[in-house]
Every structure is written in C-alpha cells, then in structure tokens.
Design an enzyme around this catalytic site. Structure first.
Site, mmCIF file in Angstrom:
data_model
loop_
_atom_site.group_PDB
_atom_site.id
_atom_site.type_symbol
_atom_site.label_atom_id
_atom_site.label_comp_id
_atom_site.label_asym_id
_atom_site.label_seq_id
_atom_site.Cartn_x
_atom_site.Cartn_y
_atom_site.Cartn_z
ATOM 1 N N HIS A 109 56.290 -20.107 31.757
ATOM 2 C CA HIS A 109 55.534 -19.378 32.795
ATOM 3 C C HIS A 109 54.306 -20.220 33.118
ATOM 4 O O HIS A 109 53.746 -20.871 32.221
ATOM 5 C CB HIS A 109 54.985 -18.050 32.286
ATOM 6 C CG HIS A 109 55.981 -17.042 31.831
ATOM 7 N ND1 HIS A 109 56.479 -17.009 30.564
ATOM 8 C CD2 HIS A 109 56.515 -15.978 32.466
ATOM 9 C CE1 HIS A 109 57.301 -15.978 30.435
ATOM 10 N NE2 HIS A 109 57.349 -15.328 31.574
ATOM 11 N N ASP A 112 51.558 -19.997 30.602
ATOM 12 C CA ASP A 112 51.857 -20.511 29.248
ATOM 13 C C ASP A 112 51.297 -21.909 29.036
ATOM 14 O O ASP A 112 50.989 -22.290 27.914
ATOM 15 C CB ASP A 112 53.377 -20.645 29.018
ATOM 16 C CG ASP A 112 54.125 -19.342 29.164
ATOM 17 O OD1 ASP A 112 53.489 -18.282 29.105
ATOM 18 O OD2 ASP A 112 55.362 -19.408 29.332
#
Ligand code: XUL
Ligand code: CO
Length: 446
Positions: A109, A112
C-alpha cells in the site's frame, strides 16, 4: 542513534540463512523441501506457476499490536526517530527478506512504504521519494511488483468511507491517493492494481443512503479505469471482495456481488477480482467456491493467501496450512490455464507471540512449501483424470438432444415441456458419488 539503528535494520533479516531448495529429506528449518523454483510443472517452472509474493503491511509495517495491547516486535525501523529514515530502513530490510526468501514478487500500500503524511502535498512528495528508492532496489535485486494499492481505510479521515463518504472532499483525497498509487504501480512495472474498499460499506442503515453510496463507488471505479487507460497501464485492475470488517456491511462482499456491481456500472470487462481465502470464509463461503466462481464469471485475477481460524469469526490472516484446500484451488487455476497477471500473495501475518525475524522467515518458507506441494498434487490430479472425467460425464447429457437445444435457445418452455410429456418417462437420479470423489482427493493429496 539513528545511524546505529539503521545498521541494525540492515542486519535484521540479513543475519538469516539463505532459503534454498534442499529436498524432502532436509532437516534445515530454513530450506525449501518442495519449492524447487526451476522444476517444471505443466510446462512452466514452479516459480512461474506460483508467482509468489510477500506483502509489505503485515510483514514489515505491523509492530505486533492488537486492540488490547502494544506491539512487541521491536523491529529496528520501528524504533528510529526520523520517520523518513525509518521508512527507508524498512524498505531496505524488506528487500533483504525478499532476497533471502528468493520469491519473485512483492505487494504494498502507498502508506506502507513512505513516511507518514498529513497533507495532500506531503502525501505526494513522500510517496514519490519512496517510489524512487523502490525503483532502485528493484533494479538491483530483480524483485518484481505483483500489485500496488492505496490504503484508503486507516487514516481517521476515512472512518465513513473513501469514495462512498458522505463528504466529497474526502472522496477527492481518496482519488488523489489512488491516482498516485496507480501511477507508482505503473512506474514500478506492477502486474496489477488492487482496490480493497476497506470502509466502502456502512455500520448503520440509520445514517446511510445505500443507493447514493453505490453510485459514488461505481463512478469512482470508472474514474480509476479511465486513468489506467490514460497512462497506458496494461496490468489488471482488481477488486478484493470482503463481506465485513472493518464495517458491518461491505458492498463488495463476494465474487458474485462484485460481478453484479461491475455489470451495473458497465465495468465487467475492465475489472477482475483479487480473492482472499480468509475473506471467502468470512462470507460463509469456501476459498474454492470463490475461485471457481471467478473463473465461471471470467473475473479471476489474483489470490491473497491466508486462512482464518475455524473458531474465530474475524480476519485472523494466518499463513495457510491446509494442503487439501490449497490443492483444490491450484487445480482450478491449472485447469484454467494457470495464472496470467495474477499471483499468490501472502496477505498473512505471524502470530503476535512470534516476535523474531526467524518467525517471519519460517512463516513464509512453510507457506511457500505448502503451495509448491499443492502445485505438485494439482498436477497429479489433472494427470490422474478421475475427478475431471467424472465431472465431465455428469453433465454430458447437455451436449446433445433437448439439453443442447435448451442451452442454445432453440426451444421455448412449451417445447421443453412437450418433450417431457412425449417421452413420457420418469427420469431417474444417479449418484453424485461425493464420498468416492473425496476418497480420490485423499489419495492424491500428499
Ligand atoms: C484486508 C486486506 C487488505 C488488502 C489490500 O483484509 O486483505 O490487506 O489485501 O488492501
Ligand atoms: Co488481502
């Protein structure tokens, strides 16, 4: 302090032994016993058939916290003072683990991989910095991106949804995140782009206009598809169904609901599904059901591998260990010609008490071997042929006579009914042979 911890980050996974194939008799806990990446299985190497992928979020971002307690993993990059240095150290450590596991893909993501951002401008700047670093790490390691995605559910701004939010300014922020994440995925050569609508649903009908929210979601997805074509991204856009959690009801609950949704908004040829095992079981369906449904509806894209706990009704995201289940799933995939853009992504996390780097590596190694073993079983099932032959023969009647005419639309209800009347027999049931079929599976799952 930062410098010292940064070097600790570099050592964190690097101190682990390299995982490699040693065969079934190996006693090495870090060896693959089945995953021999160059071994040919039905015309492709194991590496190409399985397209295994390590995820960023559970593996490098999660610190071991749960709703009742703080994190106990203490990864070095979680203890660094400067958020940008910490994000960079995490990215480097991730590539160290990728190299030790020797698996071809990863997934992430936006949030992340980057330093935490508050404003829209910060988001764009910090993500770009992270992507530049990832690009370098990918070039030097050869690691490939299975998919990228935007996290449009963790930040409190998304508590009432992203594209389905009652406030269009929040939907616009979500659009910014998705545009940037899709551009980043394209730049990094990703094979797919995933949308999991973590809060695209609702908690109470008392404050929710379902029809309005569905239209917002449909429009948003159309914008994403348009943008994919605009930038020339040739990978697949994938929706990841999940029935509930975090919201009580989520709109994209199963493969079939996604299909109906895509048809309603004219997107059924543009979007496929990323099916997650634990999401299927949360919906009261089996993993095999969701996979076969996706093939039947020509929606299959990719898989997130994990499992739930049979006694817990939530998304425990455990590493897979049910050989029979994953064998049947891989048999469906092989029978359909194998994975194309998709892959097998370990959207799975170690348990909270598994606090070491060794635990993280061994969780992956065991799951990789499970999938390799399942692939060999699936190949054996196809070569054995009994399961496929039985299923084919069970429907053989539809290939001629009244069955074929019905399917081809050559007869109306009167004609079919009159056929039954004129042949004047009482058709007899035949055995579905479930127990025999299950015995065959037991014989072939090794
Ligand atoms: C949540 C989940 C996500 C998606 C990507 O249950 O599976 O991690 O895979 O957002
Ligand atoms: Co997932």
């Amino acid at each position: 302090m930062t410098k010292h911890l940064d070097s600790a980050s570099r050592e964190y996974f690097k101190s682990l032994p390299q995982a490699r194939y040693e065969g079934q008799d190996s006693t090495n806990d870090f060896a693959y016993r089945y995953y021999d990446k160059n071994r040919m299985v039905m015309g492709k190497s194991m590496e190409e058939q399985l397209r295994l992928s390590v995820c960023f979020w559970h593996t490098f971002c999660w610190d071991g916290s749960d709703v009742f307690g703080a994190g106990g993993f203490h990864r070095p990059w979680h203890q660094m003072d400067d958020p940008k240095d910490a994000a960079a150290a995490k990215r480097e450590a991730a590539f160290d683990l990728f190299s030790i596991l020797d698996l071809p893909f990863y997934s992430f993501h936006d949030v992340d991989v980057m330093a935490p951002a508050e404003t829209a401008q910060e988001h764009v700047t910090y993500l770009n910095e992270a992507v530049e670093h990832l690009e370098g790490l990918m070039a030097s390691s050869g690691q490939k991106l299975l998919w990228g995605t935007a996290n449009n559910f963790s930040h409190p701004r998304y508590m009432a949804g992203a594209s389905t939010n009652p406030n269009p300014d929040i939907a616009a922020f979500a659009a910014l995140q998705v545009r940037e994440a899709l551009n980043a995925t394209h730049r990094l050569g990703g094979s797919n782009y995933v949308l999991w609508g973590g809060r695209e649903g609702y908690d109470t009908i008392l404050n929710t206009k379902i029809g309005q929210e569905l239209d917002q979601l449909g429009r948003f997805l159309s914008l994403v598809v348009e943008h994919k074509h605009k930038i020339g991204f040739t990978g697949d856009i994938l929706i990841e169904p999940k029935p509930h959690e975090p919201t009580k009801h989520q709109y994209d609950s199963t493969v079939q609901t996604v299909h109906a949704f895509l048809q309603r908004y004219g997107l059924e040829r543009e979007v496929r599904v990323n099916i997650e095992a634990n999401h299927a079981t949360l919906a009261g369906l089996s993993f095999e059901h969701e996979v076969d449904m996706a093939f039947a509806l020509d929606l299959f894209g990719s898989l997130d591998l994990n499992r739930g706990d049979p006694q817990n009704g939530w998304d425990t995201d455990q590493f897979p260990n049910d050989l029979r289940e994953v064998t049947l799933v891989l048999k469906s995939i092989l029978s359909a010609g194998g994975l194309r853009n998709g892959g097998l992504n370990f959207d799975a996390k170690v348990r909270r008490q598994s606090i070491t780097a060794e635990d993280v590596a061994q969780a992956h190694i065991g799951a990789v071997d499970l999938m390799a073993r399942a692939l060999l079983n699936a190949e054996a099932m196809i070569q054995d042929g009994r399961l496929d032959q039985f299923r084919e023969q069970r429907y053989a009647g539809w290939q001629g006579g009244i069955g074929a005419k019905m399917l081809a639309g050559e007869v109306n209800l009167d004609a079919v009914a009159d056929f039954a009347l004129s042949s004047n027999h009482a058709p007899n049931p035949v055995s579905g042979r479930q127990e025999w079929l299950e015995n065959v599976v037991t014989q072939l799952v090794r």
